[in-house]
Design a protein around this motif. Structure first.
Motif, mmCIF file in Angstrom:
data_model
loop_
_atom_site.group_PDB
_atom_site.id
_atom_site.type_symbol
_atom_site.label_atom_id
_atom_site.label_comp_id
_atom_site.label_asym_id
_atom_site.label_seq_id
_atom_site.Cartn_x
_atom_site.Cartn_y
_atom_site.Cartn_z
ATOM 1 N N ILE A 121 0.859 -1.193 0.000
ATOM 2 C CA ILE A 121 0.000 0.000 0.000
ATOM 3 C C ILE A 121 0.885 1.230 0.000
ATOM 4 O O ILE A 121 2.069 1.160 0.357
ATOM 5 N N ASP A 122 0.343 2.365 -0.425
ATOM 6 C CA ASP A 122 1.114 3.601 -0.401
ATOM 7 C C ASP A 122 1.469 3.941 1.043
ATOM 8 O O ASP A 122 0.594 3.991 1.920
ATOM 9 N N ALA A 123 2.737 4.151 1.289
ATOM 10 C CA ALA A 123 3.174 4.461 2.652
ATOM 11 C C ALA A 123 4.289 5.490 2.611
ATOM 12 O O ALA A 123 5.037 5.586 1.633
ATOM 13 N N GLU A 124 4.379 6.268 3.691
ATOM 14 C CA GLU A 124 5.453 7.260 3.826
ATOM 15 C C GLU A 124 6.273 6.915 5.059
ATOM 16 O O GLU A 124 5.748 6.454 6.073
ATOM 17 N N VAL A 125 7.598 7.119 4.943
ATOM 18 C CA VAL A 125 8.483 6.954 6.098
ATOM 19 C C VAL A 125 9.058 8.321 6.420
ATOM 20 O O VAL A 125 9.799 8.898 5.621
ATOM 21 N N ASN A 126 8.690 8.873 7.575
ATOM 22 C CA ASN A 126 9.188 10.191 7.990
ATOM 23 C C ASN A 126 10.436 10.011 8.837
ATOM 24 O O ASN A 126 10.411 9.345 9.881
ATOM 25 N N VAL A 127 11.526 10.572 8.355
ATOM 26 C CA VAL A 127 12.800 10.482 9.075
ATOM 27 C C VAL A 127 13.100 11.848 9.678
ATOM 28 O O VAL A 127 13.155 12.859 8.965
ATOM 29 N N THR A 128 13.265 11.899 11.006
ATOM 30 C CA THR A 128 13.517 13.189 11.679
ATOM 31 C C THR A 128 14.943 13.312 12.179
ATOM 32 O O THR A 128 15.348 14.349 12.666
ATOM 33 N N ASP A 129 15.704 12.200 12.020
ATOM 34 C CA ASP A 129 17.051 12.198 12.587
ATOM 35 C C ASP A 129 17.970 11.446 11.620
ATOM 36 O O ASP A 129 17.583 10.394 11.110
ATOM 37 N N PRO A 130 19.198 11.896 11.364
ATOM 38 C CA PRO A 130 20.132 11.172 10.466
ATOM 39 C C PRO A 130 20.370 9.732 10.907
ATOM 40 O O PRO A 130 20.562 8.839 10.100
#
Length: 551
Positions: free
Chosen positions: A241-250
């Motif tokens: 399914i369409d999904a997003e991965v939000n990365v807030t830290d290196p």
């Protein structure tokens, strides 16, 4: 009363029959000069400038742009012959054309087409009976006879200069892929290489995959290789399914990448733990997976075709797996050698030295692309006749011998047939003699003298007497080793008869629109417009008219 639209056209009665017969005869005439060992070639040029040079009947008819529906029925005869037997396509078409020609004369003498159809069917059944009685038994162990049959199928084609060598390769190939289920010639793969001579062609007992290893750090060659076949991708699975991965830290990004690498490493480890030295993958291989495979010393190939995976499974004994979680050592196959080699300037993967090569590959060579293509067509025919011979175990002499004998036998049989069907049976007998007559014409011999000599020898009881196109003499074809499978003849007679009968039984052609680039009949539905119908009918064979000059 038939109500037709303005664009519809109709031809009825004798005009419709005449139009269809003429179209069918024209198709047969177009391939007639290619028959036999002295047959000529045709050059076919398509609309984009592509050129095919061949004397293979079915190839010629497929390449020609034929629109006329009756003509296409004759084309289907050649396609059926090709599918069922692999050889004899020109013979089948020429017989069909001659049956129509003979029928035309009888129709003009007021013999009803239904009577003709009945007589033709009776003659065809009797012909098949007679051929089965006279057929010569061949043992599957008689390799020498199989080689002669393979060689006969290539006579007169582009491969003739090396037919002895190629016939040996064909027999080896068919015997290799034979199993308890029969013979599937799809397991004989053909690789064409432009360069060298036809004599350089060879048979590889194994599979050649038209791919290269995916990484230069992988071995070029692996001996005593355990082969894995994976119908999937060595890549990280995408979410369904369409999904997003939000990365807030290196650090999170690094963890994400590390996790992907770990998954790929686990996949490669599963292959290595199972003992795989070579892996063929049906889909893609991730760059990182390539790196890990190279580290393990595993030779990998990606995007292997399904057909290649099936043939590799047959050749090596491996099982194609769809999930690496389930792969075990028992799923692997074995090959004595898996190597990347250069063939005619292209790198390919050779899988050889397998224990029981149930899939093999022929490498065909030739000086030009046209030569190699024609050799491939000859090999296809030859593979077909050897397969059919092994399946049926019966052959007939060549050189027009069976047709000449059938013609004599059917004329005797006609005396026992009552009614007007007798005339149809006699016409059928005359039609069969088109084969020896055409063989003589194409060899530059006098067809009447040749036919008289053949009839005399068959009258004396010499079933194997056929025409030697090279010397013009009538010789014993069986003794000379010129034989072909029984099924080539029976299928040709059956298909030709069915097509001719179907065309003869049509007495009305109603076309929704312009059938053939010319007027087929008057719009008011009467029988007028015959000349326009005929002209249009032949014009509608499209490419045939255009190809005329090229032939």
């Amino acid at each position: 009363m038939i109500v037709l639209s303005e664009d519809s056209q109709r031809t009825s009665g004798r005009d419709a029959q005449s139009m269809n017969i003429t179209a069918g005869k024209a198709v047969a005439e177009s391939v007639r000069t290619t028959l036999g060992p002295k047959g000529m070639d045709k050059m076919l040029v398509d609309s984009s400038g592509g050129v095919v040079v061949t004397n293979d009947g079915v190839t010629i008819l497929k390449e020609m742009d034929i629109d006329h529906p009756a003509a296409n029925m004759i084309v289907e005869v050649s396609e059926t012959q090709e599918d069922e037997v692999g050889d004899g396509t020109t013979t089948a078409v020429v017989i069909a054309g001659e049956l129509l020609d003979q029928a035309e004369e009888l129709i003009e003498s007021d013999i009803h087409p239904t009577t003709l159809a009945q007589g033709y069917r009776q003659a065809a059944e009797k012909a098949k009976e007679l051929l089965a009685e006279d057929a010569i038994d061949v043992s599957a162990e008689d390799r020498e006879e199989l080689v002669k049959i393979a060689s006969t199928a290539m006579t007169g084609k582009g491969a003739e200069s090396a037919k002895d060598h190629l016939a040996e390769l064909v027999v080896d190939a068919v015997l290799a892929v034979q199993d308890e289920d029969g013979i599937d010639t799809d397991n004989v793969s053909v690789e064409k290489v432009v360069g060298g001579s036809i004599d350089n062609s060879e048979l590889v007992e194994g599979v050649i995959v038209d791919k290269e290893r995916v990484d230069d750090n992988m071995p070029y060659m692996v001996e005593d290789a355990n082969v894995a076949l994976f119908d999937g991708a060595l890549e990280v699975k995408e979410t369904e399914i369409d999904a997003e991965v939000n990365v807030t830290d290196p650090d999170q990004l690094q963890q994400f990448l590390d996790q992907e690498e770990k998954q790929l490493k686990e996949m490669v480890d599963k292959l290595a733990d199972a003992g795989a030295d070579v892996v063929f993958v049906g889909d893609g291989i991730d760059d990182m997976a390539q790196h890990y495979l190279a580290q393990e010393g595993i030779l990998a190939v990606r995007r292997a075709k399904n057909s290649d995976l099936k043939r590799l499974a047959r050749a090596t004994g491996a099982r194609v797996v769809g999930n690496l979680d389930d792969i075990e050592e028992s799923d692997l196959g074995f090959a004595g050698s898996v190597a990347q080699k250069d063939v005619g300037g292209d790198e390919r993967i050779f899988v050889e030295d397998v224990e029981d090569a149930k899939a093999v590959t022929m490498i065909l060579r030739g000086g030009t692309e046209h030569v190699v293509d024609e050799v491939e067509r000859a090999i296809d025919d030859s593979l077909g006749v050897v397969r059919v011979t092994l399946e049926d175990g019966k052959v007939l002499p060549g050189g027009g011998a069976p047709e000449t004998d059938l013609a004599l036998e059917l004329r005797d049989f006609a005396d026992s047939v009552g009614g007007r069907e007798q005339l149809a049976v006699e016409a059928f007998a005359d039609a069969l003699e088109v084969i020896p007559r055409t063989l003589a014409e194409n060899a530059g011999l006098d067809p009447i003298d040749s036919l008289v000599d053949l009839r005399a020898r068959h009258d004396a009881g010499e079933f194997g007497a056929g025409l030697d196109a090279y010397t013009g003499e009538v010789i014993d074809m069986e003794a000379e080793g010129v034989t072909e499978p029984l099924r080539v003849k029976t299928q040709a007679i059956e298909s030709a008869t069915e097509a001719a009968v179907m065309i003869l039984r049509i007495d009305d052609v109603i076309a929704a629109g312009d059938l053939s680039g010319g007027q087929v009949g008057d719009d008011d539905g009467d029988d007028g417009g015959a000349p326009g119908g005929m002209g249009g009918g032949m014009g509608g064979m499209g490419g045939m008219g255009g190809m005329g000059g090229a032939m």
